[in-house]
Motif scaffolding. Structure first.
Motif, PDB file in Angstrom:
ATOM      1  N   PRO A 114     -39.128  20.691  -3.419  1.00 48.05           N
ATOM      2  CA  PRO A 114     -38.024  20.714  -2.458  1.00 48.05           C
ATOM      3  C   PRO A 114     -38.373  21.435  -1.157  1.00 48.05           C
ATOM      4  O   PRO A 114     -37.669  21.312  -0.176  1.00 48.05           O
ATOM      5  N   ARG A 115     -39.499  22.158  -1.144  1.00 46.01           N
ATOM      6  CA  ARG A 115     -39.918  22.872   0.072  1.00 46.01           C
ATOM      7  C   ARG A 115     -40.959  22.095   0.863  1.00 46.01           C
ATOM      8  O   ARG A 115     -41.493  22.597   1.849  1.00 46.01           O
ATOM      9  N   ALA A 116     -41.258  20.883   0.425  1.00 40.61           N
ATOM     10  CA  ALA A 116     -42.233  20.056   1.153  1.00 40.61           C
ATOM     11  C   ALA A 116     -41.732  19.858   2.575  1.00 40.61           C
ATOM     12  O   ALA A 116     -40.528  19.829   2.828  1.00 40.61           O
ATOM     13  N   PRO A 117     -42.649  19.719   3.529  1.00 36.95           N
ATOM     14  CA  PRO A 117     -42.220  19.552   4.924  1.00 36.95           C
ATOM     15  C   PRO A 117     -41.453  18.246   5.137  1.00 36.95           C
ATOM     16  O   PRO A 117     -41.672  17.262   4.450  1.00 36.95           O
ATOM     17  N   LEU A 118     -40.567  18.299   6.118  1.00 38.49           N
ATOM     18  CA  LEU A 118     -39.782  17.127   6.512  1.00 38.49           C
ATOM     19  C   LEU A 118     -40.286  16.629   7.857  1.00 38.49           C
ATOM     20  O   LEU A 118     -40.398  17.404   8.813  1.00 38.49           O
ATOM     21  N   VAL A 119     -40.568  15.330   7.929  1.00 39.70           N
ATOM     22  CA  VAL A 119     -41.026  14.688   9.159  1.00 39.70           C
ATOM     23  C   VAL A 119     -39.953  13.710   9.617  1.00 39.70           C
ATOM     24  O   VAL A 119     -39.470  12.902   8.829  1.00 39.70           O
ATOM     25  N   LEU A 120     -39.598  13.791  10.877  1.00 41.05           N
ATOM     26  CA  LEU A 120     -38.686  12.827  11.474  1.00 41.05           C
ATOM     27  C   LEU A 120     -39.520  11.784  12.194  1.00 41.05           C
ATOM     28  O   LEU A 120     -40.271  12.110  13.117  1.00 41.05           O
ATOM     29  N   ALA A 176     -39.829  10.270  -0.219  1.00 39.40           N
ATOM     30  CA  ALA A 176     -40.079  11.572  -0.839  1.00 39.40           C
ATOM     31  C   ALA A 176     -41.577  11.869  -0.858  1.00 39.40           C
ATOM     32  O   ALA A 176     -42.407  10.962  -0.700  1.00 39.40           O
ATOM     33  N   PRO A 177     -41.944  13.126  -1.081  1.00 38.87           N
ATOM     34  CA  PRO A 177     -43.367  13.487  -1.143  1.00 38.87           C
ATOM     35  C   PRO A 177     -44.150  12.694  -2.185  1.00 38.87           C
ATOM     36  O   PRO A 177     -45.346  12.457  -2.017  1.00 38.87           O
ATOM     37  N   ASP A 178     -43.466  12.257  -3.263  1.00 35.83           N
ATOM     38  CA  ASP A 178     -44.153  11.493  -4.313  1.00 35.83           C
ATOM     39  C   ASP A 178     -44.110   9.981  -4.066  1.00 35.83           C
ATOM     40  O   ASP A 178     -44.551   9.208  -4.903  1.00 35.83           O
ATOM     41  N   GLY A 179     -43.575   9.558  -2.903  1.00 35.54           N
ATOM     42  CA  GLY A 179     -43.586   8.147  -2.533  1.00 35.54           C
ATOM     43  C   GLY A 179     -42.317   7.377  -2.857  1.00 35.54           C
ATOM     44  O   GLY A 179     -42.196   6.214  -2.465  1.00 35.54           O
ATOM     45  N   ARG A 180     -41.363   7.973  -3.564  1.00 38.52           N
ATOM     46  CA  ARG A 180     -40.104   7.268  -3.824  1.00 38.52           C
ATOM     47  C   ARG A 180     -39.392   7.007  -2.499  1.00 38.52           C
ATOM     48  O   ARG A 180     -39.436   7.846  -1.601  1.00 38.52           O
ATOM     49  N   GLU A 181     -38.746   5.845  -2.407  1.00 36.83           N
ATOM     50  CA  GLU A 181     -38.080   5.442  -1.168  1.00 36.83           C
ATOM     51  C   GLU A 181     -36.590   5.203  -1.405  1.00 36.83           C
ATOM     52  O   GLU A 181     -36.194   4.716  -2.455  1.00 36.83           O
ATOM     53  N   SER A 182     -35.817   5.541  -0.395  1.00 35.27           N
ATOM     54  CA  SER A 182     -34.384   5.261  -0.404  1.00 35.27           C
ATOM     55  C   SER A 182     -34.026   4.701   0.971  1.00 35.27           C
ATOM     56  O   SER A 182     -34.417   5.276   1.990  1.00 35.27           O
ATOM     57  N   VAL A 183     -33.317   3.572   0.988  1.00 31.44           N
ATOM     58  CA  VAL A 183     -32.948   2.930   2.247  1.00 31.44           C
ATOM     59  C   VAL A 183     -31.480   2.502   2.168  1.00 31.44           C
ATOM     60  O   VAL A 183     -31.043   1.972   1.147  1.00 31.44           O
ATOM     61  N   ARG A 184     -30.754   2.729   3.243  1.00 29.10           N
ATOM     62  CA  ARG A 184     -29.356   2.296   3.342  1.00 29.10           C
ATOM     63  C   ARG A 184     -29.090   1.789   4.759  1.00 29.10           C
ATOM     64  O   ARG A 184     -29.760   2.183   5.703  1.00 29.10           O
ATOM     65  N   VAL A 185     -28.057   0.975   4.858  1.00 30.23           N
ATOM     66  CA  VAL A 185     -27.560   0.543   6.164  1.00 30.23           C
ATOM     67  C   VAL A 185     -26.077   0.877   6.201  1.00 30.23           C
ATOM     68  O   VAL A 185     -25.318   0.481   5.310  1.00 30.23           O
ATOM     69  N   VAL A 186     -25.688   1.626   7.211  1.00 29.82           N
ATOM     70  CA  VAL A 186     -24.289   2.010   7.405  1.00 29.82           C
ATOM     71  C   VAL A 186     -23.746   1.161   8.551  1.00 29.82           C
ATOM     72  O   VAL A 186     -24.306   1.154   9.641  1.00 29.82           O
ATOM     73  N   THR A 187     -22.646   0.453   8.278  1.00 31.63           N
ATOM     74  CA  THR A 187     -22.051  -0.423   9.284  1.00 31.63           C
ATOM     75  C   THR A 187     -20.767   0.194   9.815  1.00 31.63           C
ATOM     76  O   THR A 187     -19.895   0.585   9.032  1.00 31.63           O
TER      77      THR A 187
END
Length: 191
Positions: free
Chosen positions: A4-10, A113-124
């Motif tokens: 949970p402390r892995a760096p966050l990249v925008l 995520a750092p382990d490669g899991r992906e989550s994608v959403r579209v908000v309309t």
């Protein structure tokens, strides 16, 4: 197990996205804008485009061991996608199209995520503009606020008085659906 402390990249150069994240107390460790082709594919719907671009941007800059967050905004009238206005003339053209009409703002968001899991959403979100007068359109276009913005306007700027109503997420219209971004990050283990 994801750290949970892995760096966050925008994966965005948007100052609006940085400001929105700051409102949630999130400060990315790095900003790494993605350089991808944002052209719609043949027969691609606005929703599919927002989804694809957000994911491709995240994938383009992601490195193992990091959280990566990316977003993209598409403005549409039905299936017709409005451009990210590149000039004042394009701002004028966009405003003339959406004047007095409802349009959709589709905000794609992707988190890896750092382990490669992906989550994608579209908000309309649905935005209804008042009928704009030619002088209002000219003033806004001349001010330059809409250049570089999807649909030729920024709701948080000089276009705010044009908005009769919205149905959906204000932060998504600004550039990042903040509630969903925080939920997605937390869901993948980010703290």
């Amino acid at each position: 197990m994801t750290d949970p402390r892995a760096p966050l990249v925008l994966a965005s150069a948007s100052p609006r996205r940085l400001d929105l994240l700051a409102q949630a107390g999130i400060r990315p460790d790095d900003v790494r804008p993605a350089d991808i082709d944002e052209s719609p594919q043949k027969d691609e719907t606005p929703r599919a485009l927002a989804h694809r671009l957000a994911l491709e941007k995240a994938q383009a800059v992601h490195r193992s061991g990091e959280y990566t967050l990316a977003g993209d905004t598409v403005v549409a009238l039905g299936r017709r996608m409005l451009p990210k206005a590149a000039s004042r003339d394009e701002v004028r053209a966009c405003l003339e199209l959406i004047s007095g009409r409802a349009h959709q703002v589709l905000s794609g968001i992707a988190v890896i995520a750092p382990d490669g899991r992906e989550s994608v959403r579209v908000v309309t979100s649905r935005v209804v503009f008042k009928r704009l007068t030619p002088p209002e359109i000219e003033r806004y276009a001349t001010a330059g606020d809409g250049v570089g913005k999807a649909g030729g306007y920024a709701i948080q700027g000089g276009a705010a008085p044009f908005v009769r109503r919205i149905n959906g997420s204000y932060t998504a219209i600004v550039g990042l659906p903040l509630y969903e971004a925080v939920c997605m990050l937390e869901g993948l283990g980010y703290r």
